[in-house]
Each structure stands twice: as C-alpha cells, then as structure tokens.
Design an enzyme around this catalytic site. Structure first.
Site, PDB file in Angstrom:
ATOM      1  N   HIS A  77      40.994  51.799  49.849  1.00 48.85           N
ATOM      2  CA  HIS A  77      41.233  50.786  51.702  1.00 48.85           C
ATOM      3  C   HIS A  77      41.897  51.131  51.804  1.00 48.85           C
ATOM      4  CE1 HIS A  77      43.439  48.615  48.721  1.00 48.85           C
ATOM      5  NE2 HIS A  77      42.415  48.742  47.902  1.00 48.85           N
ATOM      6  N   HIS A 134      45.638  51.399  50.170  1.00 49.69           N
ATOM      7  CA  HIS A 134      45.644  52.995  49.422  1.00 49.69           C
ATOM      8  C   HIS A 134      46.626  54.160  50.627  1.00 49.69           C
ATOM      9  CE1 HIS A 134      42.152  51.549  47.019  1.00 49.69           C
ATOM     10  NE2 HIS A 134      42.900  51.502  46.346  1.00 49.69           N
ATOM     11  N   CYS A 162      43.763  41.944  31.159  1.00 49.25           N
ATOM     12  CA  CYS A 162      43.239  41.805  32.357  1.00 49.25           C
ATOM     13  C   CYS A 162      42.522  43.273  32.678  1.00 49.25           C
ATOM     14  CB  CYS A 162      44.708  41.783  33.732  1.00 49.25           C
ATOM     15  SG  CYS A 162      43.532  41.930  34.847  1.00 49.25           S
ATOM     16  N   CYS A 221      43.970  44.846  35.928  1.00 51.98           N
ATOM     17  CA  CYS A 221      45.181  45.856  35.861  1.00 51.98           C
ATOM     18  C   CYS A 221      45.327  46.966  34.392  1.00 51.98           C
ATOM     19  CB  CYS A 221      46.099  44.567  34.837  1.00 51.98           C
ATOM     20  SG  CYS A 221      46.999  43.497  37.259  1.00 51.98           S
ATOM     21  N   CYS A 258      45.471  32.318  35.244  1.00 54.69           N
ATOM     22  CA  CYS A 258      44.600  33.589  35.285  1.00 54.69           C
ATOM     23  C   CYS A 258      45.774  34.566  36.050  1.00 54.69           C
ATOM     24  CB  CYS A 258      43.637  33.062  37.200  1.00 54.69           C
ATOM     25  SG  CYS A 258      42.227  32.143  36.381  1.00 54.69           S
ATOM     26  N   HIS A 311      44.707  39.761  40.496  1.00 54.97           N
ATOM     27  CA  HIS A 311      42.879  39.658  40.374  1.00 54.97           C
ATOM     28  C   HIS A 311      43.100  38.536  40.359  1.00 54.97           C
ATOM     29  CE1 HIS A 311      44.331  44.051  39.036  1.00 54.97           C
ATOM     30  NE2 HIS A 311      43.299  43.837  40.091  1.00 54.97           N
ATOM     31  N   LYS A 322      46.383  39.798  47.956  1.00 57.30           N
ATOM     32  CA  LYS A 322      46.243  41.314  48.228  1.00 57.30           C
ATOM     33  C   LYS A 322      44.969  42.028  48.796  1.00 57.30           C
ATOM     34  CE  LYS A 322      46.530  45.206  44.895  1.00 57.30           C
ATOM     35  NZ  LYS A 322      46.031  45.906  43.757  1.00 57.30           N
ATOM     36  N   LYS A 346      39.045  45.369  46.530  1.00 60.11           N
ATOM     37  CA  LYS A 346      37.783  45.222  46.452  1.00 60.11           C
ATOM     38  C   LYS A 346      37.527  43.846  45.716  1.00 60.11           C
ATOM     39  CE  LYS A 346      34.181  47.533  44.699  1.00 60.11           C
ATOM     40  NZ  LYS A 346      33.655  48.163  43.782  1.00 60.11           N
TER      41      LYS A 346
HETATM   42  O1  ME8 Z   1      47.407  50.824  39.755  1.00 58.94           O
HETATM   43  N1  ME8 Z   1      48.605  46.900  49.790  1.00 58.94           N
HETATM   44  O2  ME8 Z   1      45.516  52.012  40.544  1.00 58.94           O
HETATM   45  P1  ME8 Z   1      44.612  51.109  41.687  1.00 58.94           P
HETATM   46  C1  ME8 Z   1      49.768  47.757  50.041  1.00 58.94           C
HETATM   47  N2  ME8 Z   1      45.082  53.716  38.955  1.00 58.94           N
HETATM   48  N3  ME8 Z   1      48.882  48.417  48.509  1.00 58.94           N
HETATM   49  C2  ME8 Z   1      47.862  48.824  48.086  1.00 58.94           C
HETATM   50  C3  ME8 Z   1      47.458  47.593  47.757  1.00 58.94           C
HETATM   51  C4  ME8 Z   1      47.473  46.544  49.093  1.00 58.94           C
HETATM   52  N4  ME8 Z   1      46.719  45.667  48.932  1.00 58.94           N
HETATM   53  N5  ME8 Z   1      46.167  47.580  47.346  1.00 58.94           N
HETATM   54  C5  ME8 Z   1      46.521  49.240  47.155  1.00 58.94           C
HETATM   55  C6  ME8 Z   1      45.775  51.971  40.128  1.00 58.94           C
HETATM   56  N6  ME8 Z   1      48.012  49.436  47.082  1.00 58.94           N
HETATM   57  C7  ME8 Z   1      46.539  52.893  39.203  1.00 58.94           C
HETATM   58  C8  ME8 Z   1      47.969  53.318  39.525  1.00 58.94           C
HETATM   59  S1  ME8 Z   1      49.947  55.533  38.718  1.00 58.94           S
HETATM   60  C9  ME8 Z   1      49.859  56.446  37.492  1.00 58.94           C
HETATM   61  C10 ME8 Z   1      47.812  54.643  38.152  1.00 58.94           C
HETATM   62  C11 ME8 Z   1      48.014  51.237  46.837  1.00 58.94           C
HETATM   63  O3  ME8 Z   1      43.593  52.395  42.605  1.00 58.94           O
HETATM   64  C12 ME8 Z   1      49.536  50.444  46.120  1.00 58.94           C
HETATM   65  O4  ME8 Z   1      50.122  52.211  46.171  1.00 58.94           O
HETATM   66  O5  ME8 Z   1      44.980  49.695  41.650  1.00 58.94           O
HETATM   67  C13 ME8 Z   1      49.326  50.502  45.154  1.00 58.94           C
HETATM   68  O6  ME8 Z   1      49.872  50.715  43.794  1.00 58.94           O
HETATM   69  C14 ME8 Z   1      48.176  51.287  43.811  1.00 58.94           C
HETATM   70  O7  ME8 Z   1      47.235  51.321  45.930  1.00 58.94           O
HETATM   71  C15 ME8 Z   1      47.007  50.516  43.423  1.00 58.94           C
HETATM   72  O8  ME8 Z   1      45.867  51.425  43.002  1.00 58.94           O
END
Ligand code: ME8
Length: 518
Positions: free
Chosen positions: A18, A21, A127, A130, A144, A148, A302, A305
C-alpha cells in the site's frame, strides 16, 4: 568509486503493498538515484519478510507448500509494484531464499558460540501484528497494541534469549556520541531522543526463538530443531544476506556497513537497538544512519490492512501517473511527522506544482518555439546560459543540500521556486513582443529558457525519471541525460560552456505532460 548502501524494510507478505510501503520505497529510491548521479557505487536493497506467526494467521494454514506458494505470489506483487513505480533496486531479498536461510543459521550459530544466547522460560503478551512481545506499560488505555488496536495474546514458551541488556551502555555511547568512530546517526532528532530515553529506562534480554510447535514457519535453530528463529531476528539479517554474506564475501565486505536504513517509526527500535546489538555481538561495523519517517494516517489511524483503511499504489498511478505519484507521495507530508492523506490534497498539490507550474512552464516554452520557430531550436551564435546558471546556483545551495540532508519536501519547494523564477523571467522578457521587433533577442531568450529547463530536468531526475527523460529528449538536449547529470553533479554543478543543447535540432511537439485534474 565510493560505495553507498541503502535499504528499505523488507515488507510482510501478509499484505499487498500500500502507499505506506510505497512512501519508504520511493524515498529510498530517490536517495539511491541521487547518490548514483553523484558518482557513488550504490547498492539498493529491498525485499519481503516471509516467515512468522502473522503469515500463518493470515492464511490459516501451517502447510509448508501452501505457505511457500502464498509467499511467492505475494512477494511477486511487491516486485511488480516496485517495477511499475520505477524503483531502481539492485537486489530483492526474500527471507525464504536459501542465501538468506544459511546466513541466518550462521549468525545464530556465531552468537551462540560467542555466549550471547541462553535458554529461558518466558511468559509475555504477544502482538501478532507487530510480531513482538509487549509489557503492560507499552499498551494503550484499553490494554491494546498502540499500532494495531488489537488485544494481545498471553504466551508462555521456553526460548533462546539474546543478551541484549549487555549492550545497553555500548549502544547509548554509539547513539549519543557523534565523535565515536561507530556513531549511529538516528534521524530525525526527536525519535533519537525517544530511543535514548527508552534505553535509559533499561534494556531487557529478548527472545530470539519460538518453539516449533507454536511457530513452525521459520528457520530452524541450527543447534536445536525444536525451535525456529524469531521472525524479527530472521528479518534483520536480510541486510547482510542480501549483499552476499554467505555467497559473495567480497561484495559483503565492500558494501557493509549500511549507509542508510530507511523505515517508519514503528520499527525504529528493532533497527536502532536490537540490530546494532546483534552486529556488536558478531563484531561487525554498525549502520551509519537510520532514518525513520512518520505514518500516513486516515482519520488519525495508521494506514494498514488490519485497520482496513488502505490506499494502493495502483490507485494513485491510475489517477496521477507514475512520476506524479512518486512526486506526490514524498511531498504530501513532512518526513518527521504523521500526516493524514486525502485525494483532495493530492490533487491540489498535483495541479499546483505539476500541472500549473512545471507542466505549464514547459509547455509554454515549447508552444512559443512552435509559434515563432516552427519547432526548430532557436539559433544562437553563443549559447546564453545565464538564466540556467542562476537556477543551477540556487539549486546547488538549496535543493541539493536539502536532498543530502533527506529534506526532500524542502528540496521540492526550492524546485517550485526555481520554476516560478523562470516563469517570471519569461514575463519580463515578453518574447511575444520581441517576436515583432527583435529577432536576435527572441532567439537568445528562448534558447536560454531551454537551457534553464535542461537544468530543471537534471534536478528532477531522481524524483521523476520518466518525465525528466521526456523533457530532455523533447528539447533535443545532447547525449544521454544520465551521463550528463552524472558529469554535472560530480563536477560541482558546473554547466558546460556550450550549454546542453546542440546548434541545430527540431523539437518534437508533445502532449501536455501533466494535464490539469478536476
Ligand atoms: O514491519 N505510513 O513490515 P511491514 C508510512 N517486516 N509508512 C508505512 C505505513 C504507513 N501507514 N505502513 C507501512 C515490517 N509503512 C517488517 C520489517 S525489516 C528488517 C522488517 C512502511 O510490512 C514503513 O516503512 O509492516 C514501515 O516501517 C514498514 O512499511 C513496515 O512494513
């Protein structure tokens, strides 16, 4: 050539990409492109995080084949999205790849041999969103997860623990003392302060494994088959498995340590505390910079999904096109704060910055060349690069410095000011008056606008690579834009004496690059 290593987080495959990312990935891509243009040998790593309880919960299956084929499908979606958005990653790492799994094995083995792991019974609140344990004090007023908004699960297991507490003082020193040869530069400043504050409160050892009966979808601990590696430890190791730790040692030695880890604030703790502690345990150099931005929010939450409030990259591309999406996404909220995102704001910004300013300026110049020169490049004995030089000098002090300091939004404000300046110069010169009375001057003026537009094209290259190429080709500028840009940026932003245009050439009439949206 000096190296520059940039990473994004590896994203969970339980979700399709999304715009949260996209935000981090475009940010990293701009930096990667910028550094390449500045003569660096850049390695830009992104990828997907494919193990853990979260995935099992998402697809309600523990069957390895089902899990793997789901990961393949979802990981491919990230790749397709990044390709669509012109993300110039060097490699894409997946945690289910062999090169990654053997790296994780070897790291866990090393930490064990060095005495940093021990086994312990643990009960905590987990969680799954997370993929981490929390204590009561970390939760919101309803008990909570703050990210999330879900209730946590009380879990009790016998796991291997990593002696994180041992590294507390070493971490504090490396994070606070900028003179330290292994200084970790955490940005922005206010987040760094939060990390320091939390470190002062104390550091507990963390679980590095999960029992296989609870989480089977993971890399087995090499010396204890009843346990799998905790998904966060597994994931962090991607930053070294992706640059050849286990299959190309020279590459690893060349690119490590990382120059910038990009992410949002949700996962800063893992990168700023746990990851450097693991690296110290292994005896490897530490990350040079860790940059954590804020969240895109919708109605204050935030975007994610699990909260069902998501905008997808394809939605923005359909509405604005690829380059405008890249421009808007990194420009719509300041990096260091959270910000609500709305189509209204995006469209307003699109119309103001791209349709009315950049697009209109470019089209206006091309239209004049069509009208007064039948699309031939205006002939001049000696190119007039004064306006181009003014713009270039202004950009060098403001635009370029802001990019180096990761202040992209400020840099783009400077870009807009540069465009406004060129527009004003056109009003002052009034080519439509010169056309009637002074042919020599109109040639000089229009040619100087083209030289100035060429400077603009060079600067927007990392942000909007396709539009920048289109502008470059339309005005018949010499050579390939990437080569010219690299020469220009590595040569102190000096414009060649002959400018960027050939003596003769025909401009190809193009459609409006950013049509106004209603
Ligand atoms: O945490 N606003 O993966 P993830 C801005 N797999 N950036 C956002 C966002 C939002 N609403 N939502 C997601 C993980 N991001 C682990 C990471 S790394 C060794 C392992 C971006 O799929 C932002 O960069 O939950 C956030 O830190 C990351 O996606 C989390 O991705």
């Amino acid at each position: 050539m000096k190296k520059f290593y940039i990473t994004t987080p590896i994203y969970y495959v339980n979700d399709v990409p999304h715009i949260g990312h996209l935000y981090t990935t475009v940010m990293a891509d701009i930096m990667a492109r910028w550094k390449r243009l500045n003569g660096f040998d850049v390695f830009f790593l992104t990828g997907t995080d494919e193990h853990g309880a979260k995935l099992i919960n998402t697809i309600h299956s523990t069957d390895m084949d089902v899990l793997q084929s789901f990961c393949n499908k979802m990981s491919a979606k990230f790749k397709t999205t990044w390709d669509l958005l012109n993300i110039s990653y060097t490699d894409f790492i997946r945690t289910t790849e062999y090169r990654h799994c053997i790296t994780v094995n070897s790291i866990v083995e090393s930490l064990f041999k060095k005495g940093f792991l021990f086994s312990k019974e643990y009960t905590g609140l987990y969680c799954v969103g997370c993929e981490r344990f929390y204590t009561i004090k970390d939760l919101d007023e309803n008990q909570c997860c703050v990210f999330h908004k879900n209730k946590l699960i009380l879990q009790s297991e016998k796991n291997y623990f990593f002696k994180l507490s041992y590294f507390k003082d070493k971490l504090l020193e490396r994070i606070t003392n900028s003179k330290h040869k292994e200084y970790i530069n955490i940005q922005p400043e206010e987040r760094k302060k939060e990390i320091i504050g939390k470190l002062h409160l104390g550091l507990e050892d963390i679980s590095l494994s999960r029992t296989r009966t609870n989480v089977n979808w993971g890399i087995p601990i090499p010396f204890d088959e009843t346990q799998t590696v905790y998904v966060w430890i597994d994931a962090l190791i991607n930053y070294i498995s992706g640059i050849g730790y286990s299959n190309d040692r020279n590459k690893f030695k060349h690119y490590w340590p990382v120059d910038i880890h990009f992410m949002a604030k949700d996962i800063l703790w893992f990168h700023a505390v746990i990851w450097p502690a693991i690296l110290m345990g292994l005896g490897y150099p530490l990350p040079k910079k860790i940059f954590s931005h804020g969240f895109f929010t919708l109605n204050g939450y935030k975007m994610s999904k699990s909260l069902n409030n998501v905008i997808y990259p394809q939605d923005l591309v359909n509405k604005y096109g690829v380059d405008a999406t890249r421009y808007l996404i990194i420009n719509i909220i300041p990096f260091n704060t959270d910000g609500n995102i709305s189509y209204l704001d995006l469209t307003l910004k699109y119309n103001t910055d791209l349709a009315n300013n950049l697009g209109n300026l470019f089209f206006r110049i091309i239209k004049m060349i069509e009208k007064y020169f039948n699309l031939d490049l205006p002939y001049v004995k000696k190119p007039n690069i004064l306006l181009a030089q003014k713009i270039s000098r202004y950009f060098k002090i403001n635009f370029c410095n802001n990019i180096n300091e990761l202040k992209f939004q400020k840099a783009l404000t400077i870009l807009q000011q540069g465009l406004t300046f060129i527009n004003k110069q056109i009003e002052i010169d009034s080519p439509w008056v010169l056309h009637k009375h002074n042919r020599t001057n109109i040639n000089m003026c229009l040619s100087s606008y083209l030289q100035a537009i060429a400077v603009v094209a060079l600067h927007i290259l990392p942000f909007m690579p396709t539009v920048s190429q289109t502008i470059w080709k339309t005005i018949c500028a010499k050579d390939n834009i990437d080569n010219v840009a690299t020469k220009y940026f590595t040569n102190n932003n000096v414009i060649p004496e002959g400018g960027f245009l050939p003596i003769k050439g025909k401009i190809s009439m193009i459609n409006i690059i950013f049509p106004r949206l209603v």
